[in-house]
Structure formats: structure tokens, C-alpha cells
Enzyme design. Sequence first.
Site, PDB file in Angstrom:
ATOM      1  N   LYS A  42       1.917   7.944  -9.803  1.00 33.02           N
ATOM      2  CA  LYS A  42       2.542   8.729 -10.728  1.00 33.02           C
ATOM      3  C   LYS A  42       2.321   7.605 -12.167  1.00 33.02           C
ATOM      4  O   LYS A  42       1.983   7.991 -13.217  1.00 33.02           O
ATOM      5  CB  LYS A  42       3.903   8.626 -10.589  1.00 33.02           C
ATOM      6  CG  LYS A  42       4.147   9.891  -9.328  1.00 33.02           C
ATOM      7  CD  LYS A  42       5.698   9.939  -9.142  1.00 33.02           C
ATOM      8  CE  LYS A  42       6.407   8.754  -8.599  1.00 33.02           C
ATOM      9  NZ  LYS A  42       5.905   8.233  -7.229  1.00 33.02           N
ATOM     10  N   SER A 107       7.666   9.683 -14.712  1.00 36.95           N
ATOM     11  CA  SER A 107       7.010   9.256 -13.557  1.00 36.95           C
ATOM     12  C   SER A 107       8.183   8.678 -12.630  1.00 36.95           C
ATOM     13  O   SER A 107       8.521   7.524 -12.535  1.00 36.95           O
ATOM     14  CB  SER A 107       5.920   8.099 -13.452  1.00 36.95           C
ATOM     15  OG  SER A 107       6.206   7.314 -14.491  1.00 36.95           O
TER      16      SER A 107
HETATM   17  P1  ADP Z   1       3.918   5.334  -8.072  1.00 34.18           P
HETATM   18  O1  ADP Z   1       4.176   5.198  -9.461  1.00 34.18           O
HETATM   19  O2  ADP Z   1       3.469   6.910  -7.812  1.00 34.18           O
HETATM   20  O3  ADP Z   1       4.999   4.700  -7.100  1.00 34.18           O
HETATM   21  P2  ADP Z   1       1.780   3.525  -8.719  1.00 34.18           P
HETATM   22  O4  ADP Z   1       1.139   4.062  -9.799  1.00 34.18           O
HETATM   23  O5  ADP Z   1       2.881   2.312  -9.073  1.00 34.18           O
HETATM   24  O6  ADP Z   1       2.604   4.547  -8.014  1.00 34.18           O
HETATM   25  O7  ADP Z   1       0.887   2.776  -7.884  1.00 34.18           O
HETATM   26  C1  ADP Z   1      -0.292   3.556  -7.291  1.00 34.18           C
HETATM   27  C2  ADP Z   1      -1.366   2.563  -6.688  1.00 34.18           C
HETATM   28  O8  ADP Z   1      -2.459   3.742  -6.240  1.00 34.18           O
HETATM   29  C3  ADP Z   1      -1.899   1.753  -7.637  1.00 34.18           C
HETATM   30  O9  ADP Z   1      -2.002   0.314  -7.002  1.00 34.18           O
HETATM   31  C4  ADP Z   1      -3.027   2.446  -7.994  1.00 34.18           C
HETATM   32  O10 ADP Z   1      -4.253   1.116  -8.745  1.00 34.18           O
HETATM   33  C5  ADP Z   1      -3.807   2.811  -6.991  1.00 34.18           C
HETATM   34  N1  ADP Z   1      -4.578   3.937  -7.004  1.00 34.18           N
HETATM   35  C6  ADP Z   1      -5.829   4.234  -6.394  1.00 34.18           C
HETATM   36  N2  ADP Z   1      -6.540   5.398  -6.930  1.00 34.18           N
HETATM   37  C7  ADP Z   1      -5.643   6.054  -7.539  1.00 34.18           C
HETATM   38  C8  ADP Z   1      -5.624   7.176  -8.495  1.00 34.18           C
HETATM   39  N3  ADP Z   1      -6.790   7.886  -8.526  1.00 34.18           N
HETATM   40  N4  ADP Z   1      -4.802   7.564  -9.271  1.00 34.18           N
HETATM   41  C9  ADP Z   1      -3.584   6.627  -9.243  1.00 34.18           C
HETATM   42  N5  ADP Z   1      -3.544   5.537  -8.603  1.00 34.18           N
HETATM   43  C10 ADP Z   1      -4.324   5.289  -7.913  1.00 34.18           C
END
Ligand code: ADP
Length: 205
Positions: A42, A107
Site C-alpha cells: 500500500k 494507505s
Molecule cells: P504496506 O504499506 O502495505 O504495509 P509496504 O509498501 O510498506 O506495504 O511494503 C511493501 C513491500 O513489498 C516493500 O518492501 C516493497 O518494496 C515490496 N514490493 C515488491 N513488489 C511490490 C509491488 N509490486 N508493489 C508494492 N510493493 C512491492
Amino acid sequence: MSEIKATNIHWHEGNLTRQERWEALKCRGATVWFTGLSACGKSTIASALEQVLVQSGVPCYRLDGDNIRFGLNKNLGFSAEDRAENIRRIGEVAKLFADAGHITLTSFISPYRADRDAARKVHEEADLPFIEVFVDTPLEVCEQRDPKGLYKKARAGEIKGFTGIDDPYEAPENPELVLKTEGKSVDACVQEVIDLLQQRGLVVR
Ligand code: ADP
């Protein structure tokens, strides 16, 4: 906590309509609500999307889960009641930003359907577009990514009530977009959201 506590309050209309504001400022407001498990992507996608939109001249602002808990929502934890209040406040703040003419990106895990639906209702009642984006990354993938080491802690019992481990995540039933991130680049995910915003006439530049 949706009833109004105060008495003797009166709505004061401004001198401008929303349409007049948006036309004068050449903008258009909407809320893009990202929901999904921790580490589903997100914040990463919302940040990249914000950058693309702002750099192309589209007013856009991101409200991020953890960041908001440092300020506006610093008095809230992760009980079901606090999660609901967290999302209620974000829904209201997002509505204000959208009304002001910003593409507003939120997010938040926002695990409960009822809370997300309440945020949608607040927008619908204000006649503002609400685009729910389900960032649909399987739990195993999120757990493997674990950028903040939270799943590890939750599995070790050091965090209680962690979504997906010992707290539920209720997936959206009718989101405007299901974004599968597994095996996809961040840029490709961002493009999917932009395509949807363009299809709906919310972003023209
Ligand atoms: P959230 O906000 O949902 O908790 P984050 O954005 O903090 O998630 O973390 C997502 C992780 O997944 C990051 O380390 C990011 O680099 C990785 N990732 C790998 N592929 C993707 C993608 N296609 N879109 C978003 N994040 C990705």
C-alpha cells in the site's frame, strides 16, 4: 462514535461552491483508498503514485497509516474499537482533502469491511468519488517481504492482534480495483491505478 456530541452548532456555508473551487484551481478531488495486509504494498504504491501525479501537475496528497498515528491518531492503538476510530477519522480527513480538490491517497490496512464502507458512505454522501483499491498480495508473500520485521514479531508472539496472523482481514467484496502485486513491478501497479483514474475522468493530465 458517529453521532454529533456538540449542541448549538451550525453549518457555515462558504462563498464558493466546490465546482467553482475546482475550476479556479484546475483540479478535481477523489479519494483512492488502498487496503490490504501489512506489507502488501500500500505505502510503496501510494508513494510512487503520489510522485507521478504531483510531478505531472495533479494535486495529490497521501495519508499514510503509520504516519497518521504519529499525530492526528497518536491516541489510538490497535483494538477493534481504536481501529474503527482510526479509519473513521481518516475517512473524514480524506473527504476534506478530496473536497479541496486533491487526489487523496490513503494507505491503511483498514481490515474491517464495515469501517471501509463507512468511509465510502461519507464520500458518497458528499458526492465525492471513492475508489477502493484492494492490494491483493497473498499472506505468504507479505510474510516473506516483511520489510519492518512485523510478521516475525507477530509469529513470535511479540505483537498481539496482528492482521492476518491473529486478527482478521476482511477482503473487499466489490472494490473498484484489485491490484495483484506478486511478480509485478511497483511501476506496473502504479500504472494500473492511473489507468483507472483516467478511465473515470478523475485525472486528465
Ligand atoms: P504496506 O504499506 O502495505 O504495509 P509496504 O509498501 O510498506 O506495504 O511494503 C511493501 C513491500 O513489498 C516493500 O518492501 C516493497 O518494496 C515490496 N514490493 C515488491 N513488489 C511490490 C509491488 N509490486 N508493489 C508494492 N510493493 C512491492
